[in-house]
Scaffold this motif. Structure first.
Motif, short mmCIF file in Angstrom:
data_model
loop_
_atom_site.label_atom_id
_atom_site.label_comp_id
_atom_site.label_asym_id
_atom_site.label_seq_id
_atom_site.Cartn_x
_atom_site.Cartn_y
_atom_site.Cartn_z
N TYR A 5 0.68 -1.18 -0.01
CA TYR A 5 -0.03 0.18 0.09
C TYR A 5 0.89 1.24 -0.13
O TYR A 5 2.04 1.23 0.29
N LYS A 6 0.28 2.33 -0.44
CA LYS A 6 0.91 3.75 -0.26
C LYS A 6 -0.07 4.57 0.09
O LYS A 6 -0.94 4.62 0.07
N PHE A 7 0.54 5.67 0.90
CA PHE A 7 -0.33 6.67 1.49
C PHE A 7 0.55 8.05 1.45
O PHE A 7 1.52 7.93 1.34
N VAL A 8 -0.30 9.02 1.51
CA VAL A 8 0.14 10.48 1.37
C VAL A 8 0.40 10.95 2.74
O VAL A 8 -0.52 11.11 3.37
N ASN A 9 1.56 11.68 2.91
CA ASN A 9 1.78 12.50 4.11
C ASN A 9 1.93 13.89 3.65
O ASN A 9 2.67 14.16 2.90
N PRO A 10 0.98 14.68 4.13
CA PRO A 10 0.84 15.93 3.83
C PRO A 10 2.00 16.63 4.44
O PRO A 10 2.62 16.31 5.54
N LYS A 11 2.49 17.66 3.55
CA LYS A 11 3.57 18.36 4.09
C LYS A 11 3.15 19.95 3.78
O LYS A 11 2.95 20.34 2.54
N LYS A 12 2.93 20.84 4.81
CA LYS A 12 2.29 22.10 4.59
C LYS A 12 3.47 23.21 4.93
O LYS A 12 4.29 23.02 5.77
N GLU A 13 3.69 23.93 3.82
CA GLU A 13 4.56 25.04 4.09
C GLU A 13 3.85 26.37 3.79
O GLU A 13 2.65 26.37 3.37
N VAL A 14 4.33 27.60 4.09
CA VAL A 14 3.56 28.74 3.99
C VAL A 14 3.21 28.98 2.49
O VAL A 14 4.18 29.14 1.69
N GLY A 15 1.82 28.81 2.18
CA GLY A 15 1.29 29.10 1.04
C GLY A 15 1.50 28.06 0.08
O GLY A 15 1.18 28.29 -1.10
N LYS A 16 1.93 26.93 0.62
CA LYS A 16 1.94 26.00 -0.42
C LYS A 16 1.81 24.80 0.19
O LYS A 16 2.02 24.22 1.26
N TYR A 17 0.91 23.79 -0.54
CA TYR A 17 0.71 22.45 -0.08
C TYR A 17 1.36 21.47 -1.00
O TYR A 17 0.99 21.33 -1.99
N SER A 18 2.14 20.45 -0.35
CA SER A 18 2.78 19.51 -1.08
C SER A 18 2.59 18.16 -0.13
O SER A 18 2.45 18.22 1.16
N GLY A 19 2.91 17.30 -0.75
CA GLY A 19 3.18 15.92 0.21
C GLY A 19 4.02 14.98 -0.46
O GLY A 19 4.51 15.11 -1.38
N TYR A 20 4.23 13.80 -0.12
CA TYR A 20 5.18 12.64 -0.27
C TYR A 20 4.44 11.33 -0.07
O TYR A 20 3.80 11.13 1.06
#
Length: 86
Positions: A5-20
């Motif tokens: 399985y794979k799951f997304v870990n969100p990574k929040k930065e100022v004004g930007k939303y990304s994940g890995y």
């Protein structure tokens, strides 16, 4: 049995939303109608009702250990268990 399985870990930065993505694998053993989610060696040997020493001695001789080589360890263990009746 093996479940990937794979799951997304969100990574929040100022004004930007990304994940890995993180990947995971769960190993399961089936004996009759019961399943066991494999977390450690001790439970596996209790579930299969096997003696631990002869199998572990052979694994040490081949330098196969549970944590770093889980897939190979489980594969050889099920083969060993299936050949016990012969």
């Amino acid at each position: 049995l093996c479940k990937h399985y794979k799951f997304v870990n969100p990574k929040k930065e100022v004004g930007k939303y990304s994940g890995y993505f993180n990947e995971g694998t769960d190993y399961l053993l089936k004996k009759g109608n019961s399943l066991l989610l494999v977390r450690n060696k001790k439970k596996v040997f209790e579930f299969l009702e096997l003696e631990r020493r002869p199998f572990m001695k052979e694994m040490r001789r081949q330098n196969i250990f549970f944590k770093p080589h889980r897939r190979m360890f489980m594969s050889l263990l099920t083969e060993y268990y299936n050949n016990q009746g012969e």
